[in-house]
Write a protein that holds these residues in place. Structure first.
Motif, PDB file in Angstrom:
ATOM      1  N   MET A 137       0.821  -1.194   0.000  1.00  0.00           N
ATOM      2  CA  MET A 137       0.000   0.000   0.000  1.00  0.00           C
ATOM      3  C   MET A 137       0.866   1.260   0.000  1.00  0.00           C
ATOM      4  N   ASN A 138       1.931   1.285   0.796  1.00  0.00           N
ATOM      5  CA  ASN A 138       2.799   2.461   0.847  1.00  0.00           C
ATOM      6  C   ASN A 138       3.486   2.714  -0.490  1.00  0.00           C
ATOM      7  N   TYR A 139       3.795   1.631  -1.207  1.00  0.00           N
ATOM      8  CA  TYR A 139       4.442   1.784  -2.508  1.00  0.00           C
ATOM      9  C   TYR A 139       3.504   2.459  -3.500  1.00  0.00           C
ATOM     10  N   VAL A 140       2.235   2.097  -3.459  1.00  0.00           N
ATOM     11  CA  VAL A 140       1.243   2.713  -4.350  1.00  0.00           C
ATOM     12  C   VAL A 140       1.110   4.191  -4.027  1.00  0.00           C
ATOM     13  N   LEU A 141       1.090   4.541  -2.749  1.00  0.00           N
ATOM     14  CA  LEU A 141       1.018   5.940  -2.357  1.00  0.00           C
ATOM     15  C   LEU A 141       2.239   6.705  -2.848  1.00  0.00           C
ATOM     16  N   ALA A 142       3.400   6.104  -2.746  1.00  0.00           N
ATOM     17  CA  ALA A 142       4.624   6.750  -3.212  1.00  0.00           C
ATOM     18  C   ALA A 142       4.602   6.964  -4.724  1.00  0.00           C
ATOM     19  N   LEU A 143       3.961   6.077  -5.456  1.00  0.00           N
ATOM     20  CA  LEU A 143       3.854   6.246  -6.909  1.00  0.00           C
ATOM     21  C   LEU A 143       3.051   7.480  -7.283  1.00  0.00           C
ATOM     22  N   PHE A 144       2.026   7.771  -6.512  1.00  0.00           N
ATOM     23  CA  PHE A 144       1.138   8.873  -6.860  1.00  0.00           C
ATOM     24  C   PHE A 144       1.450  10.162  -6.116  1.00  0.00           C
ATOM     25  N   LEU A 145       2.440  10.177  -5.255  1.00  0.00           N
ATOM     26  CA  LEU A 145       2.721  11.345  -4.439  1.00  0.00           C
ATOM     27  C   LEU A 145       3.098  12.592  -5.244  1.00  0.00           C
ATOM     28  N   PRO A 146       4.041  12.554  -6.181  1.00  0.00           N
ATOM     29  CA  PRO A 146       4.369  13.783  -6.920  1.00  0.00           C
ATOM     30  C   PRO A 146       3.186  14.335  -7.735  1.00  0.00           C
ATOM     31  N   PRO A 147       2.493  13.516  -8.546  1.00  0.00           N
ATOM     32  CA  PRO A 147       1.350  14.089  -9.268  1.00  0.00           C
ATOM     33  C   PRO A 147       0.254  14.587  -8.325  1.00  0.00           C
ATOM     34  N   LEU A 148       0.038  13.875  -7.219  1.00  0.00           N
ATOM     35  CA  LEU A 148      -0.982  14.288  -6.257  1.00  0.00           C
ATOM     36  C   LEU A 148      -0.581  15.594  -5.577  1.00  0.00           C
ATOM     37  N   SER A 149       0.673  15.754  -5.250  1.00  0.00           N
ATOM     38  CA  SER A 149       1.154  16.996  -4.637  1.00  0.00           C
ATOM     39  C   SER A 149       0.937  18.173  -5.573  1.00  0.00           C
ATOM     40  N   ILE A 150       1.229  17.979  -6.838  1.00  0.00           N
ATOM     41  CA  ILE A 150       1.049  19.046  -7.815  1.00  0.00           C
ATOM     42  C   ILE A 150      -0.437  19.346  -7.998  1.00  0.00           C
ATOM     43  N   LEU A 151      -1.267  18.316  -8.002  1.00  0.00           N
ATOM     44  CA  LEU A 151      -2.709  18.511  -8.112  1.00  0.00           C
ATOM     45  C   LEU A 151      -3.246  19.325  -6.939  1.00  0.00           C
ATOM     46  N   LEU A 152      -2.730  19.078  -5.748  1.00  0.00           N
ATOM     47  CA  LEU A 152      -3.193  19.797  -4.563  1.00  0.00           C
ATOM     48  C   LEU A 152      -2.807  21.275  -4.581  1.00  0.00           C
ATOM     49  N   THR A 153      -1.830  21.657  -5.400  1.00  0.00           N
ATOM     50  CA  THR A 153      -1.481  23.074  -5.529  1.00  0.00           C
ATOM     51  C   THR A 153      -2.442  23.797  -6.453  1.00  0.00           C
ATOM     52  N   GLY A 154      -3.327  23.054  -7.105  1.00  0.00           N
ATOM     53  CA  GLY A 154      -4.296  23.672  -7.996  1.00  0.00           C
ATOM     54  C   GLY A 154      -3.857  23.712  -9.444  1.00  0.00           C
ATOM     55  N   ARG A 155      -2.789  23.065  -9.769  1.00  0.00           N
ATOM     56  CA  ARG A 155      -2.290  23.048 -11.155  1.00  0.00           C
ATOM     57  C   ARG A 155      -2.688  21.721 -11.793  1.00  0.00           C
ATOM     58  N   ILE A 156      -3.909  21.681 -12.262  1.00  0.00           N
ATOM     59  CA  ILE A 156      -4.509  20.435 -12.754  1.00  0.00           C
ATOM     60  C   ILE A 156      -3.802  19.934 -14.006  1.00  0.00           C
ATOM     61  N   LEU A 157      -3.614  20.795 -14.983  1.00  0.00           N
ATOM     62  CA  LEU A 157      -2.983  20.381 -16.240  1.00  0.00           C
ATOM     63  C   LEU A 157      -1.559  19.886 -16.002  1.00  0.00           C
ATOM     64  N   THR A 158      -0.800  20.598 -15.176  1.00  0.00           N
ATOM     65  CA  THR A 158       0.573  20.178 -14.875  1.00  0.00           C
ATOM     66  C   THR A 158       0.592  18.816 -14.200  1.00  0.00           C
ATOM     67  N   SER A 159      -0.360  18.589 -13.285  1.00  0.00           N
ATOM     68  CA  SER A 159      -0.388  17.293 -12.592  1.00  0.00           C
ATOM     69  C   SER A 159      -0.724  16.153 -13.547  1.00  0.00           C
ATOM     70  N   ILE A 160      -1.583  16.404 -14.518  1.00  0.00           N
ATOM     71  CA  ILE A 160      -1.919  15.369 -15.502  1.00  0.00           C
ATOM     72  C   ILE A 160      -0.703  15.045 -16.366  1.00  0.00           C
ATOM     73  N   VAL A 161      -0.004  16.087 -16.805  1.00  0.00           N
ATOM     74  CA  VAL A 161       1.194  15.875 -17.621  1.00  0.00           C
ATOM     75  C   VAL A 161       2.261  15.130 -16.824  1.00  0.00           C
ATOM     76  N   VAL A 162       2.463  15.530 -15.573  1.00  0.00           N
ATOM     77  CA  VAL A 162       3.445  14.851 -14.724  1.00  0.00           C
ATOM     78  C   VAL A 162       3.047  13.394 -14.519  1.00  0.00           C
ATOM     79  N   PHE A 163       1.769  13.136 -14.302  1.00  0.00           N
ATOM     80  CA  PHE A 163       1.303  11.758 -14.120  1.00  0.00           C
ATOM     81  C   PHE A 163       1.579  10.927 -15.367  1.00  0.00           C
TER      82      PHE A 163
END
Length: 68
Positions: free
Chosen positions: A1-27
């Protein structure tokens, strides 16, 4: 479970800043980068997420000062 969270942490962090398009591209770049390189790009995306979080805070502070 922790590994899955680590996979999504950078795109999720960017999404939480309100930069939706950037988070999609990063993902879209992040998942293949993890699969092909074994995670060598992880620090780069973490750094990108923290820079965007810092910029969001600076924008918020600038707006607050401008409104006062």
């Amino acid at each position: 479970m922790n590994y899955v969270l680590a996979l999504f942490l950078p795109p999720l962090s960017i999404l939480l800043t309100g930069r939706i398009l950037t988070s999609i591209v990063v993902f879209l770049i992040w998942i293949p980068a993890i699969l092909f390189s074994g995670g060598l790009t992880h620090p780069m995306f973490i750094l990108l997420a923290w820079i965007l979080i810092y910029q969001a805070g600076e924008e918020r502070r600038a707006r607050r000062l401008r409104d006062d």
